[in-house]
Design a protein around this motif. Structure first.
Motif, PDB file in Angstrom:
ATOM      1  N   ILE A 128       0.850  -1.183   0.000  1.00 50.92           N
ATOM      2  CA  ILE A 128       0.000   0.000   0.000  1.00 50.92           C
ATOM      3  C   ILE A 128       0.888   1.236   0.000  1.00 50.92           C
ATOM      4  O   ILE A 128       1.743   1.403   0.869  1.00 50.92           O
ATOM      5  N   ILE A 129       0.712   2.087  -1.000  1.00 51.68           N
ATOM      6  CA  ILE A 129       1.490   3.310  -1.123  1.00 51.68           C
ATOM      7  C   ILE A 129       0.708   4.464  -0.491  1.00 51.68           C
ATOM      8  O   ILE A 129      -0.462   4.680  -0.802  1.00 51.68           O
ATOM      9  N   ILE A 130       1.349   5.184   0.413  1.00 54.44           N
ATOM     10  CA  ILE A 130       0.756   6.392   0.985  1.00 54.44           C
ATOM     11  C   ILE A 130       1.336   7.566   0.227  1.00 54.44           C
ATOM     12  O   ILE A 130       2.513   7.904   0.370  1.00 54.44           O
TER      13      ILE A 130
ATOM     14  N   GLU B   6      13.933   9.894  -1.130  1.00 56.71           N
ATOM     15  CA  GLU B   6      14.384   8.562  -1.563  1.00 56.71           C
ATOM     16  C   GLU B   6      14.250   7.546  -0.450  1.00 56.71           C
ATOM     17  O   GLU B   6      13.865   6.387  -0.679  1.00 56.71           O
ATOM     18  N   HIS B   7      14.550   7.958   0.767  1.00 59.47           N
ATOM     19  CA  HIS B   7      14.443   7.052   1.920  1.00 59.47           C
ATOM     20  C   HIS B   7      12.993   6.615   2.145  1.00 59.47           C
ATOM     21  O   HIS B   7      12.719   5.431   2.403  1.00 59.47           O
ATOM     22  N   LEU B   8      12.069   7.567   2.022  1.00 58.18           N
ATOM     23  CA  LEU B   8      10.659   7.255   2.264  1.00 58.18           C
ATOM     24  C   LEU B   8      10.053   6.400   1.162  1.00 58.18           C
ATOM     25  O   LEU B   8       9.110   5.639   1.405  1.00 58.18           O
ATOM     26  N   LYS B   9      10.581   6.522  -0.063  1.00 62.03           N
ATOM     27  CA  LYS B   9      10.104   5.665  -1.156  1.00 62.03           C
ATOM     28  C   LYS B   9      10.251   4.191  -0.788  1.00 62.03           C
ATOM     29  O   LYS B   9       9.395   3.367  -1.109  1.00 62.03           O
ATOM     30  N   GLU B  10      11.347   3.872  -0.126  1.00 64.45           N
ATOM     31  CA  GLU B  10      11.581   2.487   0.285  1.00 64.45           C
ATOM     32  C   GLU B  10      10.588   2.037   1.354  1.00 64.45           C
ATOM     33  O   GLU B  10      10.389   0.845   1.562  1.00 64.45           O
ATOM     34  N   LYS B  11       9.971   3.005   2.019  1.00 64.47           N
ATOM     35  CA  LYS B  11       8.953   2.716   3.046  1.00 64.47           C
ATOM     36  C   LYS B  11       7.544   2.856   2.483  1.00 64.47           C
ATOM     37  O   LYS B  11       6.568   2.839   3.231  1.00 64.47           O
ATOM     38  N   ASN B  12       7.447   3.017   1.145  1.00 61.86           N
ATOM     39  CA  ASN B  12       6.154   3.147   0.449  1.00 61.86           C
ATOM     40  C   ASN B  12       5.386   4.415   0.835  1.00 61.86           C
ATOM     41  O   ASN B  12       4.162   4.441   0.875  1.00 61.86           O
ATOM     42  N   VAL B  13       6.142   5.473   1.104  1.00 65.43           N
ATOM     43  CA  VAL B  13       5.560   6.785   1.382  1.00 65.43           C
ATOM     44  C   VAL B  13       6.160   7.782   0.392  1.00 65.43           C
ATOM     45  O   VAL B  13       7.375   7.863   0.241  1.00 65.43           O
ATOM     46  N   LEU B  14       5.285   8.533  -0.294  1.00 64.78           N
ATOM     47  CA  LEU B  14       5.730   9.492  -1.296  1.00 64.78           C
ATOM     48  C   LEU B  14       5.509  10.919  -0.797  1.00 64.78           C
ATOM     49  O   LEU B  14       4.404  11.275  -0.383  1.00 64.78           O
TER      50      LEU B  14
ATOM     51  N   LYS C 285       5.744   7.469   9.559  1.00 64.27           N
ATOM     52  CA  LYS C 285       6.856   6.995   8.729  1.00 64.27           C
ATOM     53  C   LYS C 285       7.768   8.146   8.326  1.00 64.27           C
ATOM     54  O   LYS C 285       8.992   7.973   8.228  1.00 64.27           O
ATOM     55  N   ILE C 286       7.185   9.332   8.099  1.00 60.85           N
ATOM     56  CA  ILE C 286       8.010  10.509   7.803  1.00 60.85           C
ATOM     57  C   ILE C 286       8.887  10.842   9.005  1.00 60.85           C
ATOM     58  O   ILE C 286      10.096  11.067   8.883  1.00 60.85           O
ATOM     59  N   GLY C 287       8.260  10.866  10.181  1.00 63.02           N
ATOM     60  CA  GLY C 287       9.010  11.156  11.415  1.00 63.02           C
ATOM     61  C   GLY C 287      10.115  10.137  11.655  1.00 63.02           C
ATOM     62  O   GLY C 287      11.251  10.503  12.001  1.00 63.02           O
ATOM     63  N   ASP C 288       9.785   8.867  11.476  1.00 60.64           N
ATOM     64  CA  ASP C 288      10.797   7.809  11.649  1.00 60.64           C
ATOM     65  C   ASP C 288      11.916   7.961  10.629  1.00 60.64           C
ATOM     66  O   ASP C 288      13.094   7.715  10.930  1.00 60.64           O
ATOM     67  N   GLY C 289      11.546   8.357   9.413  1.00 57.51           N
ATOM     68  CA  GLY C 289      12.554   8.542   8.358  1.00 57.51           C
ATOM     69  C   GLY C 289      13.524   9.667   8.698  1.00 57.51           C
ATOM     70  O   GLY C 289      14.731   9.545   8.431  1.00 57.51           O
ATOM     71  N   ILE C 290      13.005  10.744   9.262  1.00 57.45           N
ATOM     72  CA  ILE C 290      13.884  11.856   9.682  1.00 57.45           C
ATOM     73  C   ILE C 290      14.868  11.384  10.745  1.00 57.45           C
ATOM     74  O   ILE C 290      16.069  11.684  10.688  1.00 57.45           O
TER      75      ILE C 290
END
Length: 445
Positions: A79-81, A391-399, A435-440
């Motif tokens: 599922i892509i967010i 790029e990091h978030l793409k791997e987590k399926n977040v755009l 996921k954005i927060g975790d990515g940061i």
């Protein structure tokens, strides 16, 4: 009923594929689904009956219909967010209503479609627009209104049009929409940027710019600014207009989403000087159907003749059929009912987004906007670059979108991302923000 039930089935299959409907979960009630899709109850009953015969759903007395299973290939797909897509929610767009208006317009304007029309726009539409924008506290006669092929066309024409103040430099909020950036940078025009933050712009600095620079006009998105989502207060708008009057500067006010403002006492800048100092533009892309490419602008009389001339040179006239359909849609009351639904929907999304920001963004990150449900920004901490987080978030399926190209070259920042929740399900907004927060945090390690 015809084949309308098949369209309902196709919509259900689409929701199964993208995860909005899942195995073991209830389908929308017959009445609610009929209202949402603007069709009859019998059409929904027929669609559910066909799906039940195919063993894809089953009924539970006094409870409703339950989804038996879904496409395995769809289930296996992640599922892509998608926080990067900024168009309107497709499921809320009035396709059927507008189709009726298009069909009626074909009948009403069948002869006009075989000849060229007025560059300024159909008189009947301009009269209707004059009435419509009164609800936004914009009072202008039809003679000062021009119909354009999306508000971007109006902005692009104004950039190159000589103004009565005979000045050349354009003052621009930073950041701002990349299409306007392209309009001015592609022509090599003189520009001055003014930073917009959580609290808006520095009015003292704006005064300094107006006083010391030869400013042709100040381009501003006064409500739900793209990309920050910021909205000026009435007092801030009034002060900007007073500065423009004092220093002979025009204001080009882009009110592309003013219809979504839930604050009844909020006025556009135009309301503080309707004489012509403020040029008002409006689009229907974000609240109706982007593919229609319809917008409008209210011009001072001194600019009207030249604007119509360059509009004619650009495209002769905006398509008659889409103009006619919009007039029918507005005059029938359909638009007003549609906007009321959108206001509630996007206000809810904005509330959910802000709560998620407060809960999940790490220290050092700041955010702006979100009220409209369309745009907001996150400024990343330290020396973190937006492109790396994207790029990091793409791997987590977040755009998300890197906002670097939303700055003039001399004001460029590389640590800002734009977030839009217009096409994201409410329940997925907090998941995506986490996921954005975790990515940061991941990139800080």
């Amino acid at each position: 009923m015809g084949n309308k039930y098949k369209e309902v089935i196709a919509e259900i299959q689409s929701r199964i594929k993208d995860g909005r409907l899942q195995s073991g979960k209830k389908l929308p009630s017959i009445r609610n689904f009929a209202n949402e899709l603007n069709c009859s109850i019998n059409t929904i009953v027929k669609a559910y009956s066909e799906l039940e015969k195919a063993h894809q759903i089953y009924s539970v007395p006094r409870s409703g219909y339950i989804l038996v299973g879904s496409d395995k290939s769809a289930i296996s797909e992640p599922i892509i967010i998608d926080f990067s897509s900024a168009g309107p929610d497709k499921s809320k767009m009035p396709y059927r209503d507008y189709q009726h208006c298009m069909n009626q317009a074909i009948e009403l304007y069948k002869e006009e479609m075989f000849q060229y029309s007025e560059p300024q726009g159909l008189p009947i539409l301009r009269h209707q627009l004059s009435k419509q924008i009164q609800d936004l506290q914009v009072f202008a006669p039809p003679e000062r209104i021009c119909v354009v092929s999306g508000s971007q066309q109006a902005l692009d024409l104004l950039v190159s049009l000589p103004f009565p103040n005979q000045k050349e430099t354009i003052c621009v909020e930073q950041p701002t929409h990349f299409s306007f950036i392209d309009s001015i940078t592609s022509r090599g025009l003189k520009t001055v940027g003014i930073e917009i933050s959580q609290n808006g712009i520095d009015l003292d600095y704006l005064k300094k710019v107006f006083k010391e620079e030869s400013i042709k006009f100040f381009y501003t998105v006064s409500r739900f600014q793209n990309p920050t989502g910021f909205s000026y207060t009435n007092q801030q708008k009034k002060e900007v207009v007073e500065l423009a009057k004092k220093y002979d500067v025009y204001i080009v006010e882009d009110d592309y989403m003013g219809d979504l403002d839930t604050k009844k006492k909020t006025d556009p800048m135009f309301a503080y000087d309707p004489s012509g100092r403020v040029i008002y533009t409006k689009s229907f892309s974000k609240v109706l159907l982007p593919g229609l490419r319809l917008g409008m602008t209210v011009l001072p009389e001194v600019l009207l003749k030249d604007f119509i001339r360059v509009k004619f040179a650009a495209d002769i006239h905006t398509p008659v059929l889409t103009q006619g359909a919009l007039e029918i849609y507005l005059s029938s009351g359909m638009y007003k009912a549609h906007i009321q639904k959108l206001r509630r929907q996007y206000k809810k999304k904005g509330t959910i987004l802000k709560q998620a920001y407060l809960e999940y963004l790490p220290a050092g990150s700041t955010f702006t906007g979100g009220d409209s449900g369309f745009y907001s920004t996150i400024e990343l901490p330290g020396g973190m670059k937006a492109k790396d987080l994207v790029e990091h978030l793409k791997e987590k399926n977040v755009l998300v979108q890197d906002a670097t190209n939303m700055y003039l070259p001399q004001y460029k920042k590389e640590n800002l991302i734009r977030v839009s929740v217009s096409q994201v399900e409410d329940r997925r907004i907090p998941v995506g923000v986490k996921k954005i927060g975790d990515g940061i945090v991941d990139l800080q390690r």
